[in-house]
Design a protein around this motif. Structure first.
Motif, PDB file in Angstrom:
ATOM      1  N   ASP A  35       0.832  -1.196   0.000  1.00  0.00           N
ATOM      2  CA  ASP A  35       0.000   0.000   0.000  1.00  0.00           C
ATOM      3  C   ASP A  35       0.878   1.262   0.000  1.00  0.00           C
ATOM      4  O   ASP A  35       0.787   2.100   0.890  1.00  0.00           O
ATOM      5  CB  ASP A  35      -0.950   0.001   1.191  1.00  0.00           C
ATOM      6  N   GLN A  37       2.062   4.803  -0.665  1.00  0.00           N
ATOM      7  CA  GLN A  37       1.374   6.068  -0.882  1.00  0.00           C
ATOM      8  C   GLN A  37       2.371   7.160  -1.279  1.00  0.00           C
ATOM      9  O   GLN A  37       3.528   7.142  -0.850  1.00  0.00           O
ATOM     10  CB  GLN A  37       0.659   6.487   0.401  1.00  0.00           C
ATOM     11  N   ASN A  73       4.285   6.333   4.666  1.00  0.00           N
ATOM     12  CA  ASN A  73       4.432   4.879   4.592  1.00  0.00           C
ATOM     13  C   ASN A  73       5.140   4.316   5.821  1.00  0.00           C
ATOM     14  O   ASN A  73       5.896   5.007   6.485  1.00  0.00           O
ATOM     15  CB  ASN A  73       5.201   4.515   3.319  1.00  0.00           C
TER      16      ASN A  73
END
Length: 166
Positions: A35, A37, A73
């Motif tokens: 994930d 970012q 992150n």
């Protein structure tokens, strides 16, 4: 024998395609599991320096920007490169690339320094904005471009936009 050779080649190509599909789906799964970012960007400091020379064609403005990079992150990132366009009071005055090697800590902030110069030809086209900078009046700065990071999922490109009113 010719048929055996073709069958072997077909089998090898099929195995290669299957391996490639597994690798690509694994990379996509790793990226979504991480994930990753895009960090947030803000100006820390802006220092324009005017260098008027004789002949005037040797004149230039040097810009030093300090930009804070806020990494949301859970792992650190290394910023490798930034390609960007500089706008002063809404006027695009230059395109530049800056090689970097800046570690941005996990859930932390790192500072990136961008340095660039505007030559006489560009200064002539934005003279009213330059006059504002020289006289100390407010100037609005904007950097638009791309930041290239080394991440656990490989090298990734993120859009980068920074606005400031000075």
């Amino acid at each position: 024998m010719n048929r055996t050779l073709r069958l072997g080649t077909l089998l090898a190509l099929t195995c290669l395609a299957a391996t490639l599909m597994l690798v690509l789906s694994g990379c996509a799964a790793a990226m979504s599991a991480l994930d990753i970012q895009n960090p947030r960007y803000s100006f820390r400091d802006i220092r324009p320096r005017v260098d008027v020379a004789i002949p005037l064609t040797a004149s230039r403005i040097d810009f030093d920007f300090a930009i804070d990079v806020d990494n949301p992150n859970r792992f650190g990132l290394r910023l490798d490169e930034v390609d960007f366009n500089l706008f002063v009071n809404g006027n695009r005055i230059l395109d530049s690339v800056s090689q970097q090697n800046v570690q941005i800590p996990a859930n932390g902030i790192g500072t990136v320094h961008l340095r660039t110069s505007v030559g006489y030809d560009s200064i002539r086209t934005i003279w009213s904005q330059v006059a504002d900078v020289i006289s100390g009046r407010r100037a609005n700065y904007e950097i638009r471009g791309n930041a290239y990071y080394n991440t656990p999922a490989g090298r990734l490109q993120f859009p980068m936009t920074v606005y400031s009113s000075r």
